[in-house]
Design a protein around this motif. Structure first.
Motif, PDB file in Angstrom:
ATOM      1  N   GLN A   1     -77.900  91.918 -58.126  1.00  0.00           N
ATOM      2  CA  GLN A   1     -78.438  90.527 -58.292  1.00  0.00           C
ATOM      3  C   GLN A   1     -77.089  89.714 -58.483  1.00  0.00           C
ATOM      4  O   GLN A   1     -76.237  90.135 -59.079  1.00  0.00           O
ATOM      5  CB  GLN A   1     -79.238  90.175 -59.369  1.00  0.00           C
ATOM      6  N   VAL A   2     -77.083  88.377 -57.946  1.00  0.00           N
ATOM      7  CA  VAL A   2     -75.792  87.755 -58.045  1.00  0.00           C
ATOM      8  C   VAL A   2     -76.346  86.550 -58.693  1.00  0.00           C
ATOM      9  O   VAL A   2     -77.079  85.644 -58.502  1.00  0.00           O
ATOM     10  CB  VAL A   2     -75.287  87.275 -56.765  1.00  0.00           C
ATOM     11  N   GLN A   3     -75.302  85.810 -59.738  1.00  0.00           N
ATOM     12  CA  GLN A   3     -75.762  84.698 -60.413  1.00  0.00           C
ATOM     13  C   GLN A   3     -74.400  83.663 -60.178  1.00  0.00           C
ATOM     14  O   GLN A   3     -73.276  84.128 -60.036  1.00  0.00           O
ATOM     15  CB  GLN A   3     -75.703  84.779 -61.905  1.00  0.00           C
ATOM     16  N   LEU A   4     -74.580  82.417 -59.889  1.00  0.00           N
ATOM     17  CA  LEU A   4     -73.571  81.558 -60.016  1.00  0.00           C
ATOM     18  C   LEU A   4     -73.800  80.512 -61.328  1.00  0.00           C
ATOM     19  O   LEU A   4     -74.755  79.918 -61.231  1.00  0.00           O
ATOM     20  CB  LEU A   4     -73.571  80.718 -58.632  1.00  0.00           C
ATOM     21  N   VAL A   5     -72.593  80.480 -61.931  1.00  0.00           N
ATOM     22  CA  VAL A   5     -72.945  79.527 -63.057  1.00  0.00           C
ATOM     23  C   VAL A   5     -72.031  78.230 -63.107  1.00  0.00           C
ATOM     24  O   VAL A   5     -70.512  78.611 -63.134  1.00  0.00           O
ATOM     25  CB  VAL A   5     -72.736  80.406 -64.442  1.00  0.00           C
ATOM     26  N   GLU A   6     -72.360  77.074 -63.076  1.00  0.00           N
ATOM     27  CA  GLU A   6     -71.625  76.014 -63.087  1.00  0.00           C
ATOM     28  C   GLU A   6     -71.199  75.456 -64.461  1.00  0.00           C
ATOM     29  O   GLU A   6     -72.070  75.834 -65.343  1.00  0.00           O
ATOM     30  CB  GLU A   6     -72.105  74.889 -62.258  1.00  0.00           C
ATOM     31  N   SER A   7     -69.983  74.778 -64.581  1.00  0.00           N
ATOM     32  CA  SER A   7     -69.785  74.225 -65.821  1.00  0.00           C
ATOM     33  C   SER A   7     -68.748  73.082 -65.577  1.00  0.00           C
ATOM     34  O   SER A   7     -68.106  73.043 -64.234  1.00  0.00           O
ATOM     35  CB  SER A   7     -69.095  75.241 -66.882  1.00  0.00           C
ATOM     36  N   GLY A   8     -68.590  72.207 -66.570  1.00  0.00           N
ATOM     37  CA  GLY A   8     -67.729  71.131 -66.436  1.00  0.00           C
ATOM     38  C   GLY A   8     -68.254  69.677 -66.125  1.00  0.00           C
ATOM     39  O   GLY A   8     -67.632  68.783 -66.053  1.00  0.00           O
ATOM     40  N   GLY A   9     -69.574  69.401 -65.861  1.00  0.00           N
ATOM     41  CA  GLY A   9     -70.168  68.296 -65.703  1.00  0.00           C
ATOM     42  C   GLY A   9     -69.977  67.440 -66.916  1.00  0.00           C
ATOM     43  O   GLY A   9     -69.785  67.980 -68.267  1.00  0.00           O
ATOM     44  N   GLY A  10     -70.527  65.938 -66.856  1.00  0.00           N
ATOM     45  CA  GLY A  10     -70.605  65.328 -67.924  1.00  0.00           C
ATOM     46  C   GLY A  10     -70.759  63.912 -67.626  1.00  0.00           C
ATOM     47  O   GLY A  10     -70.450  63.731 -66.481  1.00  0.00           O
ATOM     48  N   LEU A  11     -70.350  63.064 -68.592  1.00  0.00           N
ATOM     49  CA  LEU A  11     -70.348  61.593 -68.339  1.00  0.00           C
ATOM     50  C   LEU A  11     -68.698  61.280 -68.306  1.00  0.00           C
ATOM     51  O   LEU A  11     -68.083  61.544 -69.230  1.00  0.00           O
ATOM     52  CB  LEU A  11     -71.083  60.806 -69.580  1.00  0.00           C
ATOM     53  N   VAL A  12     -68.482  60.476 -67.548  1.00  0.00           N
ATOM     54  CA  VAL A  12     -67.208  59.926 -67.108  1.00  0.00           C
ATOM     55  C   VAL A  12     -67.057  58.284 -66.724  1.00  0.00           C
ATOM     56  O   VAL A  12     -67.864  58.042 -66.011  1.00  0.00           O
ATOM     57  CB  VAL A  12     -66.361  60.851 -66.374  1.00  0.00           C
ATOM     58  N   GLN A  13     -65.928  57.558 -67.280  1.00  0.00           N
ATOM     59  CA  GLN A  13     -65.948  56.302 -66.789  1.00  0.00           C
ATOM     60  C   GLN A  13     -65.424  56.138 -65.180  1.00  0.00           C
ATOM     61  O   GLN A  13     -64.654  57.086 -64.964  1.00  0.00           O
ATOM     62  CB  GLN A  13     -65.127  55.472 -67.677  1.00  0.00           C
ATOM     63  N   PRO A  14     -65.672  55.077 -64.716  1.00  0.00           N
ATOM     64  CA  PRO A  14     -65.334  54.953 -63.047  1.00  0.00           C
ATOM     65  C   PRO A  14     -63.735  55.110 -63.321  1.00  0.00           C
ATOM     66  O   PRO A  14     -62.981  54.506 -64.029  1.00  0.00           O
ATOM     67  CB  PRO A  14     -65.638  53.577 -62.911  1.00  0.00           C
ATOM     68  N   GLY A  15     -63.255  55.737 -62.205  1.00  0.00           N
ATOM     69  CA  GLY A  15     -61.607  55.965 -62.337  1.00  0.00           C
ATOM     70  C   GLY A  15     -61.186  57.199 -62.927  1.00  0.00           C
ATOM     71  O   GLY A  15     -60.128  57.514 -62.824  1.00  0.00           O
ATOM     72  N   GLY A  16     -62.121  57.794 -63.767  1.00  0.00           N
ATOM     73  CA  GLY A  16     -61.807  59.159 -64.228  1.00  0.00           C
ATOM     74  C   GLY A  16     -61.962  60.305 -63.411  1.00  0.00           C
ATOM     75  O   GLY A  16     -62.104  60.337 -62.332  1.00  0.00           O
ATOM     76  N   SER A  17     -61.667  61.237 -64.029  1.00  0.00           N
ATOM     77  CA  SER A  17     -61.687  62.734 -63.533  1.00  0.00           C
ATOM     78  C   SER A  17     -62.597  63.843 -64.314  1.00  0.00           C
ATOM     79  O   SER A  17     -62.743  63.464 -65.456  1.00  0.00           O
ATOM     80  CB  SER A  17     -60.155  63.175 -63.511  1.00  0.00           C
ATOM     81  N   LEU A  18     -62.957  64.914 -63.501  1.00  0.00           N
ATOM     82  CA  LEU A  18     -63.729  65.939 -63.912  1.00  0.00           C
ATOM     83  C   LEU A  18     -63.116  67.204 -63.162  1.00  0.00           C
ATOM     84  O   LEU A  18     -63.147  67.059 -62.066  1.00  0.00           O
ATOM     85  CB  LEU A  18     -65.108  65.586 -64.106  1.00  0.00           C
ATOM     86  N   ARG A  19     -63.407  68.322 -63.866  1.00  0.00           N
ATOM     87  CA  ARG A  19     -63.147  69.562 -63.347  1.00  0.00           C
ATOM     88  C   ARG A  19     -64.416  70.328 -63.300  1.00  0.00           C
ATOM     89  O   ARG A  19     -64.625  70.644 -64.256  1.00  0.00           O
ATOM     90  CB  ARG A  19     -61.824  70.324 -63.620  1.00  0.00           C
ATOM     91  N   LEU A  20     -65.073  70.833 -62.134  1.00  0.00           N
ATOM     92  CA  LEU A  20     -66.115  71.542 -62.140  1.00  0.00           C
ATOM     93  C   LEU A  20     -65.633  72.918 -61.939  1.00  0.00           C
ATOM     94  O   LEU A  20     -64.778  73.144 -61.017  1.00  0.00           O
ATOM     95  CB  LEU A  20     -67.070  71.230 -61.131  1.00  0.00           C
ATOM     96  N   SER A  21     -66.382  73.774 -62.732  1.00  0.00           N
ATOM     97  CA  SER A  21     -66.078  75.382 -62.198  1.00  0.00           C
ATOM     98  C   SER A  21     -67.310  76.093 -61.850  1.00  0.00           C
ATOM     99  O   SER A  21     -68.417  75.637 -62.469  1.00  0.00           O
ATOM    100  CB  SER A  21     -65.582  76.131 -63.394  1.00  0.00           C
ATOM    101  N   CYS A  22     -67.347  77.102 -61.150  1.00  0.00           N
ATOM    102  CA  CYS A  22     -68.484  77.785 -60.857  1.00  0.00           C
ATOM    103  C   CYS A  22     -68.045  79.370 -60.794  1.00  0.00           C
ATOM    104  O   CYS A  22     -67.134  79.787 -59.778  1.00  0.00           O
ATOM    105  CB  CYS A  22     -69.072  77.573 -59.564  1.00  0.00           C
ATOM    106  N   ALA A  23     -68.410  80.155 -61.691  1.00  0.00           N
ATOM    107  CA  ALA A  23     -68.284  81.636 -61.515  1.00  0.00           C
ATOM    108  C   ALA A  23     -69.234  82.378 -61.168  1.00  0.00           C
ATOM    109  O   ALA A  23     -70.458  82.346 -61.330  1.00  0.00           O
ATOM    110  CB  ALA A  23     -67.701  81.970 -63.210  1.00  0.00           C
ATOM    111  N   ALA A  24     -69.192  83.338 -60.154  1.00  0.00           N
ATOM    112  CA  ALA A  24     -70.049  84.182 -59.459  1.00  0.00           C
ATOM    113  C   ALA A  24     -69.991  85.725 -60.404  1.00  0.00           C
ATOM    114  O   ALA A  24     -68.813  86.156 -60.620  1.00  0.00           O
ATOM    115  CB  ALA A  24     -69.761  84.505 -58.141  1.00  0.00           C
ATOM    116  N   SER A  25     -70.939  86.275 -60.687  1.00  0.00           N
ATOM    117  CA  SER A  25     -70.981  87.495 -61.278  1.00  0.00           C
ATOM    118  C   SER A  25     -72.442  88.255 -60.578  1.00  0.00           C
ATOM    119  O   SER A  25     -73.137  87.728 -59.899  1.00  0.00           O
ATOM    120  CB  SER A  25     -71.433  87.228 -62.816  1.00  0.00           C
TER     121      SER A  25
END
Length: 120
Positions: free
Chosen positions: A1-25
């Motif tokens: 079985q394979v799982q993909l787990v995302e992280s890094g989302g959230g609330l940000v103001q316009p013009g801001g930045s976010l970095r999403l990650s996704c690890a497969a296991s």
């Protein structure tokens, strides 16, 4: 079985930045394409960016120049750096990977999603 787990989302103001990650296991022999999709309320899921196992990338027009997709094959992880975020980027972001298991052919897997909200 394979799982993909995302992280890094959230609330940000316009013009801001976010970095999403996704690890497969799991039981993984190899990973072909990895990508990010998003789905806003009332809309269909759409491609944001995709990266091949050799690093070739492709972006939706809405992401070009603002988002950067990358991957670390050793860590089986894909990233999405999002800059200059706009309210229209608000959506649930889903990780996608085409994975070959030790005893299975290539199969398309999805993560559960991470919410990104761009608001002042």
């Amino acid at each position: 079985q394979v799982q993909l787990v995302e992280s890094g989302g959230g609330l940000v103001q316009p013009g801001g930045s976010l970095r999403l990650s996704c690890a497969a296991s799991g039981s993984i022999l190899s990973i072909n394409n990895m990508g990010w999709y998003r789905q806003a309320p009332g809309k269909e899921r759409e491609l944001v960016a995709v990266i091949t196992s050799t690093g070739t990338t492709n972006y939706a027009d809405s992401a070009k120049g603002r988002f950067t997709i990358s991957r670390d094959n050793a860590k089986k992880t894909v990233y999405l750096q999002m800059n200059s975020l706009k309210p229209d980027d608000t959506a649930v972001y889903y990780c996608n990977a085409v994975v070959r298991g030790w005893s299975t052919p290539y199969y398309n897997y999805w993560g559960r999603g991470t919410q990104v909200t761009v608001s002042s």
